[in-house]
Motif scaffolding. Structure first.
Motif, PDB file in Angstrom:
ATOM      1  N   ASP A  96       0.813  -1.226   0.000  1.00 41.27           N
ATOM      2  CA  ASP A  96       0.000   0.000   0.000  1.00 41.27           C
ATOM      3  C   ASP A  96       0.844   1.272   0.000  1.00 41.27           C
ATOM      4  O   ASP A  96       0.369   2.333  -0.366  1.00 41.27           O
ATOM      5  CB  ASP A  96      -1.017  -0.005   1.163  1.00 41.27           C
ATOM      6  N   GLN A  97       2.103   1.165   0.402  1.00 39.60           N
ATOM      7  CA  GLN A  97       3.012   2.323   0.287  1.00 39.60           C
ATOM      8  C   GLN A  97       4.025   2.064  -0.828  1.00 39.60           C
ATOM      9  O   GLN A  97       5.085   2.686  -0.861  1.00 39.60           O
ATOM     10  CB  GLN A  97       3.752   2.555   1.611  1.00 39.60           C
ATOM     11  N   LEU A  98       3.711   1.109  -1.697  1.00 40.89           N
ATOM     12  CA  LEU A  98       4.617   0.672  -2.780  1.00 40.89           C
ATOM     13  C   LEU A  98       5.938   0.136  -2.208  1.00 40.89           C
ATOM     14  O   LEU A  98       6.965   0.129  -2.875  1.00 40.89           O
ATOM     15  CB  LEU A  98       4.888   1.804  -3.786  1.00 40.89           C
ATOM     16  N   GLN A  99       5.865  -0.307  -0.943  1.00 42.47           N
ATOM     17  CA  GLN A  99       7.089  -0.787  -0.281  1.00 42.47           C
ATOM     18  C   GLN A  99       7.480  -2.182  -0.731  1.00 42.47           C
ATOM     19  O   GLN A  99       8.558  -2.668  -0.392  1.00 42.47           O
ATOM     20  CB  GLN A  99       6.906  -0.752   1.249  1.00 42.47           C
ATOM     21  N   GLY A 100       6.624  -2.824  -1.487  1.00 38.81           N
ATOM     22  CA  GLY A 100       6.947  -4.166  -1.977  1.00 38.81           C
ATOM     23  C   GLY A 100       6.176  -5.226  -1.227  1.00 38.81           C
ATOM     24  O   GLY A 100       5.626  -4.990  -0.149  1.00 38.81           O
ATOM     25  N   GLY A 101       6.095  -6.390  -1.810  1.00 34.20           N
ATOM     26  CA  GLY A 101       5.364  -7.526  -1.261  1.00 34.20           C
ATOM     27  C   GLY A 101       5.668  -8.685  -2.187  1.00 34.20           C
ATOM     28  O   GLY A 101       6.824  -9.041  -2.364  1.00 34.20           O
ATOM     29  N   ALA A 102       4.619  -9.180  -2.843  1.00 36.28           N
ATOM     30  CA  ALA A 102       4.843 -10.209  -3.861  1.00 36.28           C
ATOM     31  C   ALA A 102       5.663  -9.628  -5.012  1.00 36.28           C
ATOM     32  O   ALA A 102       6.448 -10.322  -5.647  1.00 36.28           O
ATOM     33  CB  ALA A 102       3.510 -10.731  -4.371  1.00 36.28           C
ATOM     34  N   GLY A 103       5.475  -8.341  -5.257  1.00 36.47           N
ATOM     35  CA  GLY A 103       6.251  -7.656  -6.298  1.00 36.47           C
ATOM     36  C   GLY A 103       7.293  -6.764  -5.639  1.00 36.47           C
ATOM     37  O   GLY A 103       7.236  -6.532  -4.434  1.00 36.47           O
ATOM     38  N   PRO A 104       8.238  -6.253  -6.403  1.00 32.83           N
ATOM     39  CA  PRO A 104       9.308  -5.427  -5.827  1.00 32.83           C
ATOM     40  C   PRO A 104       8.830  -4.063  -5.330  1.00 32.83           C
ATOM     41  O   PRO A 104       7.761  -3.587  -5.713  1.00 32.83           O
ATOM     42  CB  PRO A 104      10.296  -5.277  -6.988  1.00 32.83           C
ATOM     43  N   ASN A 105       9.637  -3.459  -4.473  1.00 40.06           N
ATOM     44  CA  ASN A 105       9.424  -2.089  -3.990  1.00 40.06           C
ATOM     45  C   ASN A 105       9.446  -1.125  -5.186  1.00 40.06           C
ATOM     46  O   ASN A 105      10.317  -1.221  -6.039  1.00 40.06           O
ATOM     47  CB  ASN A 105      10.571  -1.778  -3.012  1.00 40.06           C
TER      48      ASN A 105
ATOM     49  N   GLN B  59       9.055   2.324  -4.613  1.00 37.52           N
ATOM     50  CA  GLN B  59       9.147   3.679  -4.051  1.00 37.52           C
ATOM     51  C   GLN B  59      10.186   4.550  -4.753  1.00 37.52           C
ATOM     52  O   GLN B  59      10.087   5.768  -4.713  1.00 37.52           O
ATOM     53  CB  GLN B  59       9.458   3.604  -2.544  1.00 37.52           C
ATOM     54  N   LYS B  60      11.191   3.913  -5.375  1.00 39.45           N
ATOM     55  CA  LYS B  60      12.199   4.704  -6.088  1.00 39.45           C
ATOM     56  C   LYS B  60      12.336   4.231  -7.534  1.00 39.45           C
ATOM     57  O   LYS B  60      13.402   4.341  -8.140  1.00 39.45           O
ATOM     58  CB  LYS B  60      13.559   4.578  -5.381  1.00 39.45           C
ATOM     59  N   ILE B  61      11.224   3.710  -8.059  1.00 37.35           N
ATOM     60  CA  ILE B  61      11.277   3.102  -9.382  1.00 37.35           C
ATOM     61  C   ILE B  61      11.676   4.116 -10.464  1.00 37.35           C
ATOM     62  O   ILE B  61      12.288   3.766 -11.465  1.00 37.35           O
ATOM     63  CB  ILE B  61       9.921   2.407  -9.719  1.00 37.35           C
ATOM     64  N   GLY B  62      11.348   5.397 -10.225  1.00 38.10           N
ATOM     65  CA  GLY B  62      11.665   6.441 -11.211  1.00 38.10           C
ATOM     66  C   GLY B  62      13.161   6.646 -11.414  1.00 38.10           C
ATOM     67  O   GLY B  62      13.568   7.210 -12.420  1.00 38.10           O
ATOM     68  N   SER B  63      13.972   6.175 -10.454  1.00 33.75           N
ATOM     69  CA  SER B  63      15.405   6.356 -10.646  1.00 33.75           C
ATOM     70  C   SER B  63      16.021   5.219 -11.454  1.00 33.75           C
ATOM     71  O   SER B  63      17.170   5.307 -11.882  1.00 33.75           O
ATOM     72  CB  SER B  63      16.126   6.506  -9.295  1.00 33.75           C
ATOM     73  N   THR B  64      15.260   4.127 -11.655  1.00 39.79           N
ATOM     74  CA  THR B  64      15.816   3.046 -12.483  1.00 39.79           C
ATOM     75  C   THR B  64      15.094   2.890 -13.816  1.00 39.79           C
ATOM     76  O   THR B  64      15.692   2.464 -14.783  1.00 39.79           O
ATOM     77  CB  THR B  64      15.792   1.682 -11.754  1.00 39.79           C
ATOM     78  N   LEU B  65      13.797   3.222 -13.852  1.00 44.39           N
ATOM     79  CA  LEU B  65      13.053   3.042 -15.104  1.00 44.39           C
ATOM     80  C   LEU B  65      12.478   4.370 -15.593  1.00 44.39           C
ATOM     81  O   LEU B  65      12.048   5.203 -14.800  1.00 44.39           O
ATOM     82  CB  LEU B  65      11.909   2.037 -14.908  1.00 44.39           C
TER      83      LEU B  65
END
Ligand code: HEC
Length: 118
Positions: free
Chosen positions: A62-71, A73-79
């Motif tokens: 719920d905070q995009l912190q990750g779970g079944a899928g990856p975190n 929260q900082k996805i904009g710095s890699t993609l």
């Protein structure tokens, strides 16, 4: 008389050829259609958050912190937005493709929204 008809015919053919040259899609446009690029949308963060809450937090938290899928929260710095758009549309691993369930513009909006997370 025959001469006039022939030159009239030739003239028409030239006009037709010119029209075709300018209206037929060029090579670049054809290439673009084969690989659809992200539609241009103005970022609507509120709408994107609603879409993410409805479709993504079950796996990404719920905070995009990750779970079944990856975190994410900082996805904009890699993609880049385009990369996120393509990934969300096609799916990856156990992540489903969202092309069928979300509109292209919605995916593009979510992609732009996530890309701001750095
Ligand atoms: C069924 C669970 C699930 C759902 C629902 C889901 N994802 Fe994912 N997502 C994953 C998994 C698992 C991965 C990792 C895939 C891999 O690398 O094999 C992933 C990867 C990603 C990545 C790439 C992360 C990285 O670090 O490379 C992005 C971006 C992403 N998801 C966005 C979304 C968005 C946006 C939504 C909602 C529209 C969504 N996901 C919904 C499970 C899910």
């Amino acid at each position: 008389m025959q001469k006039y008809i022939m030159s009239g015919f030739f003239f028409t053919a030239c006009i037709l050829a010119l029209v075709l040259i300018f209206t037929l899609p060029g090579k670049e446009e054809v290439a673009k259609e084969a690989k659809p690029s992200m539609p241009e949308v103005v970022l609507d963060a509120a709408a994107a958050e609603t879409l993410v809450k409805a479709n993504c937090i079950s796996c990404h938290g719920d905070q995009l912190q990750g779970g079944a899928g990856p975190n994410l929260q900082k996805i904009g710095s890699t993609l880049s937005p385009e990369e996120i758009y393509s990934l969300v549309g096609k799916g990856k691993g156990i992540m489903p493709a969202f092309k069928g369930s979300l509109k292209e513009e919605e995916i593009a909006n979510v992609a732009q929204f996530l890309a701001t997370k750095k």
